[in-house]
Design a protein around this motif. Sequence first.
Motif, PDB file in Angstrom:
ATOM      1  N   GLY A  44       1.736   6.524  -8.315  1.00  0.00           N
ATOM      2  CA  GLY A  44       3.060   6.281  -7.750  1.00  0.00           C
ATOM      3  C   GLY A  44       3.762   7.546  -7.310  1.00  0.00           C
ATOM      4  N   THR A  45       5.025   7.678  -7.687  1.00  0.00           N
ATOM      5  CA  THR A  45       5.808   8.844  -7.261  1.00  0.00           C
ATOM      6  C   THR A  45       5.492  10.096  -8.083  1.00  0.00           C
ATOM      7  OG1 THR A  45       7.652   8.147  -8.676  1.00  0.00           O
ATOM      8  CG2 THR A  45       7.723   7.447  -6.361  1.00  0.00           C
ATOM      9  N   GLY A  46       4.490   9.999  -8.956  1.00  0.00           N
ATOM     10  CA  GLY A  46       4.055  11.167  -9.726  1.00  0.00           C
ATOM     11  C   GLY A  46       2.810  11.812  -9.147  1.00  0.00           C
ATOM     12  N   ALA A  47       2.363  11.312  -7.973  1.00  0.00           N
ATOM     13  CA  ALA A  47       1.148  11.848  -7.349  1.00  0.00           C
ATOM     14  C   ALA A  47       1.261  11.715  -5.836  1.00  0.00           C
ATOM     15  CB  ALA A  47      -0.081  11.115  -7.862  1.00  0.00           C
ATOM     16  N   LEU A  48       0.423  12.458  -5.126  1.00  0.00           N
ATOM     17  CA  LEU A  48       0.425  12.442  -3.667  1.00  0.00           C
ATOM     18  C   LEU A  48      -0.980  12.260  -3.126  1.00  0.00           C
ATOM     19  CD1 LEU A  48       2.651  15.595  -3.018  1.00  0.00           C
ATOM     20  CD2 LEU A  48       3.336  13.215  -2.667  1.00  0.00           C
ATOM     21  N   TYR A  49      -1.088  11.487  -2.050  1.00  0.00           N
ATOM     22  CA  TYR A  49      -2.285  11.507  -1.225  1.00  0.00           C
ATOM     23  C   TYR A  49      -2.051  12.625  -0.218  1.00  0.00           C
ATOM     24  CZ  TYR A  49      -2.942   6.580  -2.709  1.00  0.00           C
ATOM     25  OH  TYR A  49      -3.089   5.418  -3.420  1.00  0.00           O
ATOM     26  N   VAL A  50      -3.038  13.497  -0.067  1.00  0.00           N
ATOM     27  CA  VAL A  50      -2.905  14.623   0.854  1.00  0.00           C
ATOM     28  C   VAL A  50      -4.048  14.553   1.854  1.00  0.00           C
ATOM     29  CG1 VAL A  50      -2.766  17.132   1.072  1.00  0.00           C
ATOM     30  CG2 VAL A  50      -1.899  16.017  -0.991  1.00  0.00           C
ATOM     31  N   ILE A  51      -3.716  14.533   3.136  1.00  0.00           N
ATOM     32  CA  ILE A  51      -4.740  14.506   4.178  1.00  0.00           C
ATOM     33  C   ILE A  51      -4.915  15.927   4.716  1.00  0.00           C
ATOM     34  CG2 ILE A  51      -3.173  13.892   6.072  1.00  0.00           C
ATOM     35  CD1 ILE A  51      -5.444  11.980   7.034  1.00  0.00           C
ATOM     36  N   LEU A  52      -6.169  16.354   4.822  1.00  0.00           N
ATOM     37  CA  LEU A  52      -6.486  17.737   5.181  1.00  0.00           C
ATOM     38  C   LEU A  52      -7.187  17.827   6.531  1.00  0.00           C
ATOM     39  CD1 LEU A  52      -7.941  18.801   1.720  1.00  0.00           C
ATOM     40  CD2 LEU A  52      -5.650  19.262   2.580  1.00  0.00           C
TER      41      LEU A  52
ATOM     42  N   LEU B  48      -2.372  18.337   6.735  1.00  0.00           N
ATOM     43  CA  LEU B  48      -1.867  17.602   7.893  1.00  0.00           C
ATOM     44  C   LEU B  48      -0.691  16.711   7.509  1.00  0.00           C
ATOM     45  CD1 LEU B  48      -5.210  16.513   9.593  1.00  0.00           C
ATOM     46  CD2 LEU B  48      -3.607  18.263  10.367  1.00  0.00           C
ATOM     47  N   GLY B  49      -0.697  16.218   6.267  1.00  0.00           N
ATOM     48  CA  GLY B  49       0.382  15.360   5.814  1.00  0.00           C
ATOM     49  C   GLY B  49       0.151  14.909   4.387  1.00  0.00           C
ATOM     50  N   PHE B  50       1.196  14.322   3.789  1.00  0.00           N
ATOM     51  CA  PHE B  50       1.057  13.776   2.439  1.00  0.00           C
ATOM     52  C   PHE B  50       2.079  12.677   2.240  1.00  0.00           C
ATOM     53  CE2 PHE B  50       3.824  17.512   2.069  1.00  0.00           C
ATOM     54  CZ  PHE B  50       4.924  17.004   1.408  1.00  0.00           C
ATOM     55  N   THR B  51       1.796  11.823   1.278  1.00  0.00           N
ATOM     56  CA  THR B  51       2.701  10.739   0.931  1.00  0.00           C
ATOM     57  C   THR B  51       2.500  10.377  -0.533  1.00  0.00           C
ATOM     58  OG1 THR B  51       3.440   8.511   1.528  1.00  0.00           O
ATOM     59  CG2 THR B  51       1.088   8.953   1.697  1.00  0.00           C
ATOM     60  N   SER B  52       3.541   9.827  -1.146  1.00  0.00           N
ATOM     61  CA  SER B  52       3.424   9.388  -2.538  1.00  0.00           C
ATOM     62  C   SER B  52       2.342   8.314  -2.636  1.00  0.00           C
ATOM     63  CB  SER B  52       4.753   8.836  -3.036  1.00  0.00           C
ATOM     64  OG  SER B  52       5.690   9.883  -3.155  1.00  0.00           O
ATOM     65  N   CYS B  53       1.684   8.272  -3.776  1.00  0.00           N
ATOM     66  CA  CYS B  53       0.568   7.350  -3.997  1.00  0.00           C
ATOM     67  C   CYS B  53       1.054   5.929  -4.285  1.00  0.00           C
ATOM     68  CB  CYS B  53      -0.276   7.817  -5.184  1.00  0.00           C
ATOM     69  SG  CYS B  53      -1.211   9.317  -4.860  1.00  0.00           S
ATOM     70  N   LEU B  54       0.101   5.012  -4.200  1.00  0.00           N
ATOM     71  CA  LEU B  54       0.334   3.653  -4.659  1.00  0.00           C
ATOM     72  C   LEU B  54       0.496   3.698  -6.173  1.00  0.00           C
ATOM     73  CD1 LEU B  54      -2.390   1.804  -2.551  1.00  0.00           C
ATOM     74  CD2 LEU B  54       0.087   1.832  -2.138  1.00  0.00           C
ATOM     75  N   PRO B  55       1.180   2.706  -6.776  1.00  0.00           N
ATOM     76  CA  PRO B  55       1.389   2.718  -8.231  1.00  0.00           C
ATOM     77  C   PRO B  55       0.097   2.857  -9.034  1.00  0.00           C
ATOM     78  CG  PRO B  55       2.804   1.080  -7.221  1.00  0.00           C
ATOM     79  CD  PRO B  55       1.917   1.612  -6.123  1.00  0.00           C
ATOM     80  N   ARG B  56      -0.987   2.245  -8.584  1.00  0.00           N
ATOM     81  CA  ARG B  56      -2.250   2.323  -9.346  1.00  0.00           C
ATOM     82  C   ARG B  56      -2.869   3.724  -9.332  1.00  0.00           C
ATOM     83  NH1 ARG B  56      -4.223  -0.786  -4.693  1.00  0.00           N
ATOM     84  NH2 ARG B  56      -5.703   0.520  -3.546  1.00  0.00           N
ATOM     85  N   HIS B  57      -2.413   4.583  -8.418  1.00  0.00           N
ATOM     86  CA  HIS B  57      -2.938   5.953  -8.337  1.00  0.00           C
ATOM     87  C   HIS B  57      -1.921   6.998  -8.792  1.00  0.00           C
ATOM     88  CE1 HIS B  57      -5.889   4.355  -5.123  1.00  0.00           C
ATOM     89  NE2 HIS B  57      -6.481   4.385  -6.309  1.00  0.00           N
TER      90      HIS B  57
ATOM     91  N   VAL C 179      -7.343  14.106  -0.536  1.00  0.00           N
ATOM     92  CA  VAL C 179      -7.346  14.386  -1.975  1.00  0.00           C
ATOM     93  C   VAL C 179      -6.073  13.809  -2.592  1.00  0.00           C
ATOM     94  CG1 VAL C 179      -8.731  16.501  -1.791  1.00  0.00           C
ATOM     95  CG2 VAL C 179      -6.244  16.647  -1.660  1.00  0.00           C
ATOM     96  N   ARG C 180      -6.108  13.667  -3.904  1.00  0.00           N
ATOM     97  CA  ARG C 180      -4.913  13.241  -4.642  1.00  0.00           C
ATOM     98  C   ARG C 180      -4.465  14.404  -5.516  1.00  0.00           C
ATOM     99  NH1 ARG C 180      -5.191   8.572  -9.087  1.00  0.00           N
ATOM    100  NH2 ARG C 180      -6.582  10.133  -9.930  1.00  0.00           N
TER     101      ARG C 180
ATOM    102  N   GLN D 273      -5.406   3.422   2.291  1.00  0.00           N
ATOM    103  CA  GLN D 273      -6.596   3.002   3.025  1.00  0.00           C
ATOM    104  C   GLN D 273      -7.530   4.157   3.364  1.00  0.00           C
ATOM    105  OE1 GLN D 273      -4.895   0.907   6.332  1.00  0.00           O
ATOM    106  NE2 GLN D 273      -4.432  -0.918   5.115  1.00  0.00           N
ATOM    107  N   ILE D 274      -7.112   5.366   3.087  1.00  0.00           N
ATOM    108  CA  ILE D 274      -7.992   6.527   3.262  1.00  0.00           C
ATOM    109  C   ILE D 274      -8.392   6.953   1.859  1.00  0.00           C
ATOM    110  CG2 ILE D 274      -8.215   8.885   4.092  1.00  0.00           C
ATOM    111  CD1 ILE D 274      -6.054   8.268   6.171  1.00  0.00           C
ATOM    112  N   ALA D 275      -9.672   6.817   1.553  1.00  0.00           N
ATOM    113  CA  ALA D 275     -10.152   7.112   0.201  1.00  0.00           C
ATOM    114  C   ALA D 275     -10.022   8.606  -0.106  1.00  0.00           C
ATOM    115  CB  ALA D 275     -11.602   6.676   0.064  1.00  0.00           C
ATOM    116  N   PHE D 276      -9.478   8.898  -1.280  1.00  0.00           N
ATOM    117  CA  PHE D 276      -9.418  10.308  -1.675  1.00  0.00           C
ATOM    118  C   PHE D 276     -10.731  10.674  -2.369  1.00  0.00           C
ATOM    119  CE2 PHE D 276      -7.158   7.911  -4.950  1.00  0.00           C
ATOM    120  CZ  PHE D 276      -7.702   8.369  -6.139  1.00  0.00           C
ATOM    121  N   GLU D 277     -11.220  11.872  -2.046  1.00  0.00           N
ATOM    122  CA  GLU D 277     -12.530  12.308  -2.536  1.00  0.00           C
ATOM    123  C   GLU D 277     -12.430  13.335  -3.658  1.00  0.00           C
ATOM    124  OE1 GLU D 277     -15.351  13.152   0.747  1.00  0.00           O
ATOM    125  OE2 GLU D 277     -13.640  12.641   2.023  1.00  0.00           O
ATOM    126  N   GLY D 278     -11.232  13.691  -4.034  1.00  0.00           N
ATOM    127  CA  GLY D 278     -11.056  14.660  -5.112  1.00  0.00           C
ATOM    128  C   GLY D 278      -9.638  14.563  -5.628  1.00  0.00           C
ATOM    129  N   GLY D 279      -9.443  15.041  -6.831  1.00  0.00           N
ATOM    130  CA  GLY D 279      -8.117  14.984  -7.421  1.00  0.00           C
ATOM    131  C   GLY D 279      -7.818  16.212  -8.235  1.00  0.00           C
TER     132      GLY D 279
END
Length: 186
Positions: A168-176, A157-166, A125-126, A89-95
């Motif tokens: 999944g467990t091969g990527a992370l959402y990272v909050i800065l 600040l934190g990170f979590t594995s992505c949703l499957p469409r982004h 970011v992702r 629900q937090i849009a990533f602005e870069g990858g």
Amino acid sequence: MQPDDDLSLFQAQMRGVKPISHDRADTGKPKRDRARIDTLRQAATQRSETHKVDGLSDQFVIDVGAEDELYWAANGVQDGQMRKLKAGQIAFEGGLDLHGMSVEKARDTLWEFLAEATRLEIRCVRVTHGKAARTDGKRPLIKSHVNTWLRQHPQVLGFTSCLPRHGGTGALYVILKRTMLDGRDE
């Protein structure tokens, strides 16, 4: 005693003394072993290259599995923010895609990417690290290192594995962290 007597006494005492031809004392120190010094310098340089100044250490890498979901939050980060991050629900602005990079290249690229994202005040970011199993049967190398490095980075600040469409467990959402103009970090 007259001044002439002092001079004649001094000259009498100095008879047979030879003046010193140089003004340096022999301290008895052995000459420097240039080859040894060069070897020590080279060894010191090599050791410093293994410990990065940027703070992203490889000393204790947390081994993770290819399908392991990753999650980490720094102290003080609200649970609600992390739930939103995990739900996408937090849009990533870069990858950033680290596939196929060496560990050193991935570390340098990740550090530069996070520095640029921070400079641009990007909130999320992702980071795609992949989850490829290694040929030696061990756990994914880049995924394990990224998991460890992000925990050390001062702007994360934190990170979590992505949703499957982004990814999944091969990527992370990272909050800065952001240094927003009003001083708040939502």
